[in-house]
Design a protein around this motif. Sequence first.
Motif, PDB file in Angstrom:
ATOM      1  N   ARG A  58       0.809  -1.228   0.000  1.00 32.07           N
ATOM      2  CA  ARG A  58       0.000   0.000   0.000  1.00 32.07           C
ATOM      3  C   ARG A  58       0.836   1.270   0.000  1.00 32.07           C
ATOM      4  O   ARG A  58       0.506   2.240  -0.681  1.00 32.07           O
ATOM      5  CB  ARG A  58      -0.933   0.030   1.213  1.00 32.07           C
ATOM      6  CG  ARG A  58      -2.157  -0.845   1.109  1.00 32.07           C
ATOM      7  CD  ARG A  58      -3.166  -0.553   2.225  1.00 32.07           C
ATOM      8  NE  ARG A  58      -2.560  -0.558   3.549  1.00 32.07           N
ATOM      9  CZ  ARG A  58      -2.427  -1.633   4.335  1.00 32.07           C
ATOM     10  NH1 ARG A  58      -2.857  -2.809   3.896  1.00 32.07           N
ATOM     11  NH2 ARG A  58      -1.879  -1.544   5.521  1.00 32.07           N
ATOM     12  N   GLU A  59       1.924   1.284   0.771  1.00 31.02           N
ATOM     13  CA  GLU A  59       2.660   2.522   1.005  1.00 31.02           C
ATOM     14  C   GLU A  59       4.008   2.609   0.306  1.00 31.02           C
ATOM     15  O   GLU A  59       4.557   3.698   0.170  1.00 31.02           O
ATOM     16  CB  GLU A  59       2.872   2.708   2.511  1.00 31.02           C
ATOM     17  CG  GLU A  59       1.578   2.813   3.276  1.00 31.02           C
ATOM     18  CD  GLU A  59       1.772   2.867   4.787  1.00 31.02           C
ATOM     19  OE1 GLU A  59       2.925   3.053   5.248  1.00 31.02           O
ATOM     20  OE2 GLU A  59       0.776   2.709   5.500  1.00 31.02           O
ATOM     21  N   THR A  80       7.307   1.065  -2.500  1.00 32.30           N
ATOM     22  CA  THR A  80       7.613   0.771  -3.900  1.00 32.30           C
ATOM     23  C   THR A  80       8.494  -0.474  -4.048  1.00 32.30           C
ATOM     24  O   THR A  80       8.919  -0.790  -5.151  1.00 32.30           O
ATOM     25  CB  THR A  80       8.323   1.972  -4.551  1.00 32.30           C
ATOM     26  OG1 THR A  80       9.491   2.291  -3.795  1.00 32.30           O
ATOM     27  CG2 THR A  80       7.390   3.174  -4.640  1.00 32.30           C
ATOM     28  N   LEU A  98      -0.134  -4.018  -6.580  1.00 35.53           N
ATOM     29  CA  LEU A  98      -0.924  -2.821  -6.301  1.00 35.53           C
ATOM     30  C   LEU A  98      -1.944  -3.037  -5.202  1.00 35.53           C
ATOM     31  O   LEU A  98      -2.318  -2.097  -4.503  1.00 35.53           O
ATOM     32  CB  LEU A  98      -1.620  -2.339  -7.580  1.00 35.53           C
ATOM     33  CG  LEU A  98      -0.685  -1.971  -8.735  1.00 35.53           C
ATOM     34  CD1 LEU A  98      -1.493  -1.580  -9.968  1.00 35.53           C
ATOM     35  CD2 LEU A  98       0.288  -0.872  -8.337  1.00 35.53           C
ATOM     36  N   ASP A 156      12.292   0.161  -7.397  1.00 34.44           N
ATOM     37  CA  ASP A 156      12.595   1.577  -7.240  1.00 34.44           C
ATOM     38  C   ASP A 156      14.092   1.825  -7.052  1.00 34.44           C
ATOM     39  O   ASP A 156      14.678   1.453  -6.039  1.00 34.44           O
ATOM     40  CB  ASP A 156      11.812   2.179  -6.076  1.00 34.44           C
ATOM     41  CG  ASP A 156      11.834   3.697  -6.059  1.00 34.44           C
ATOM     42  OD1 ASP A 156      12.443   4.318  -6.952  1.00 34.44           O
ATOM     43  OD2 ASP A 156      11.228   4.265  -5.141  1.00 34.44           O
ATOM     44  N   TRP A 168       4.538   1.205 -12.887  1.00 36.79           N
ATOM     45  CA  TRP A 168       3.807   2.451 -12.608  1.00 36.79           C
ATOM     46  C   TRP A 168       3.058   2.252 -11.308  1.00 36.79           C
ATOM     47  O   TRP A 168       2.185   1.377 -11.209  1.00 36.79           O
ATOM     48  CB  TRP A 168       2.837   2.768 -13.741  1.00 36.79           C
ATOM     49  CG  TRP A 168       1.999   3.979 -13.504  1.00 36.79           C
ATOM     50  CD1 TRP A 168       0.718   4.002 -13.032  1.00 36.79           C
ATOM     51  CD2 TRP A 168       2.367   5.339 -13.718  1.00 36.79           C
ATOM     52  NE1 TRP A 168       0.259   5.292 -12.933  1.00 36.79           N
ATOM     53  CE2 TRP A 168       1.258   6.139 -13.349  1.00 36.79           C
ATOM     54  CE3 TRP A 168       3.520   5.963 -14.173  1.00 36.79           C
ATOM     55  CZ2 TRP A 168       1.275   7.537 -13.438  1.00 36.79           C
ATOM     56  CZ3 TRP A 168       3.535   7.343 -14.260  1.00 36.79           C
ATOM     57  CH2 TRP A 168       2.419   8.109 -13.899  1.00 36.79           C
ATOM     58  N   LYS A 169       3.443   3.006 -10.290  1.00 37.54           N
ATOM     59  CA  LYS A 169       2.823   2.873  -8.983  1.00 37.54           C
ATOM     60  C   LYS A 169       2.904   4.213  -8.265  1.00 37.54           C
ATOM     61  O   LYS A 169       3.906   4.923  -8.385  1.00 37.54           O
ATOM     62  CB  LYS A 169       3.534   1.775  -8.174  1.00 37.54           C
ATOM     63  CG  LYS A 169       2.858   1.431  -6.864  1.00 37.54           C
ATOM     64  CD  LYS A 169       3.516   0.224  -6.203  1.00 37.54           C
ATOM     65  CE  LYS A 169       2.828  -0.094  -4.885  1.00 37.54           C
ATOM     66  NZ  LYS A 169       3.434  -1.254  -4.217  1.00 37.54           N
ATOM     67  N   HIS A 170       1.900   4.516  -7.481  1.00 38.41           N
ATOM     68  CA  HIS A 170       1.843   5.772  -6.726  1.00 38.41           C
ATOM     69  C   HIS A 170       2.038   6.987  -7.635  1.00 38.41           C
ATOM     70  O   HIS A 170       2.685   7.971  -7.264  1.00 38.41           O
ATOM     71  CB  HIS A 170       2.859   5.793  -5.585  1.00 38.41           C
ATOM     72  CG  HIS A 170       2.698   4.684  -4.594  1.00 38.41           C
ATOM     73  ND1 HIS A 170       1.489   4.373  -4.007  1.00 38.41           N
ATOM     74  CD2 HIS A 170       3.604   3.808  -4.095  1.00 38.41           C
ATOM     75  CE1 HIS A 170       1.655   3.352  -3.179  1.00 38.41           C
ATOM     76  NE2 HIS A 170       2.918   2.991  -3.222  1.00 38.41           N
ATOM     77  N   GLY A 171       1.507   6.897  -8.848  1.00 36.58           N
ATOM     78  CA  GLY A 171       1.530   8.025  -9.765  1.00 36.58           C
ATOM     79  C   GLY A 171       2.867   8.336 -10.397  1.00 36.58           C
ATOM     80  O   GLY A 171       3.077   9.443 -10.889  1.00 36.58           O
ATOM     81  N   ARG A 172       3.772   7.356 -10.407  1.00 37.71           N
ATOM     82  CA  ARG A 172       5.065   7.614 -11.048  1.00 37.71           C
ATOM     83  C   ARG A 172       5.664   6.321 -11.600  1.00 37.71           C
ATOM     84  O   ARG A 172       5.298   5.230 -11.186  1.00 37.71           O
ATOM     85  CB  ARG A 172       6.035   8.269 -10.074  1.00 37.71           C
ATOM     86  CG  ARG A 172       6.447   7.413  -8.901  1.00 37.71           C
ATOM     87  CD  ARG A 172       7.331   8.238  -7.940  1.00 37.71           C
ATOM     88  NE  ARG A 172       7.728   7.477  -6.784  1.00 37.71           N
ATOM     89  CZ  ARG A 172       8.939   6.941  -6.605  1.00 37.71           C
ATOM     90  NH1 ARG A 172       9.873   7.099  -7.508  1.00 37.71           N
ATOM     91  NH2 ARG A 172       9.217   6.281  -5.506  1.00 37.71           N
TER      92      ARG A 172
END
Length: 177
Positions: A26-27, A29, A34, A125, A151-155
Amino acid sequence: MDDVILRPCGPPDIPAVQAIYARAVREGTASFELDPPDVPEMLRRHAGLIGAGHPYLVAEIGGRIAGYAYAGPYRARPAYRASVENSVYVDPAMQGRGVGRRLLAALIDEAERRGFRQMIAVIGDSDNAASIGLHAALGFGHAGVLRAVGWKHGRWLDTVLMQRALGPGDTIPPGSP
């Protein structure tokens, strides 16, 4: 950290393992999942790894699961049978206390004992300095970076690949004494 107990992970540990992983999904990378898997799914994954002869460990402090690590198949095809991919997750409240280092060191030892020859770290990451540093400190070398593959957390996120030989590594064929 003498109060850390490292031991094999069993089914009763999976709810705590799932809670650590769910938060990471959830938090963070580190994992490109997802949606966090539920406890039954984590039990299924655990059973699959154990049934295939892969090591799965937990670190316990004061009766509480502080983190976990396992080695699973690097890839499914038979030629990869001597190579494993590692995963290490530590409860955020226990980070910075050497738990991850102890887990990964024990996982390396156990994978060597079981005859695996290469361990691959697939680090989510390229900004994950803690994981990259941990792996480097335990003998992993940089093997490459796959740029912007998740693509995760908008990036967009990179995947960093690191590798470490286990036991005799590639000096003799798998299964040789």
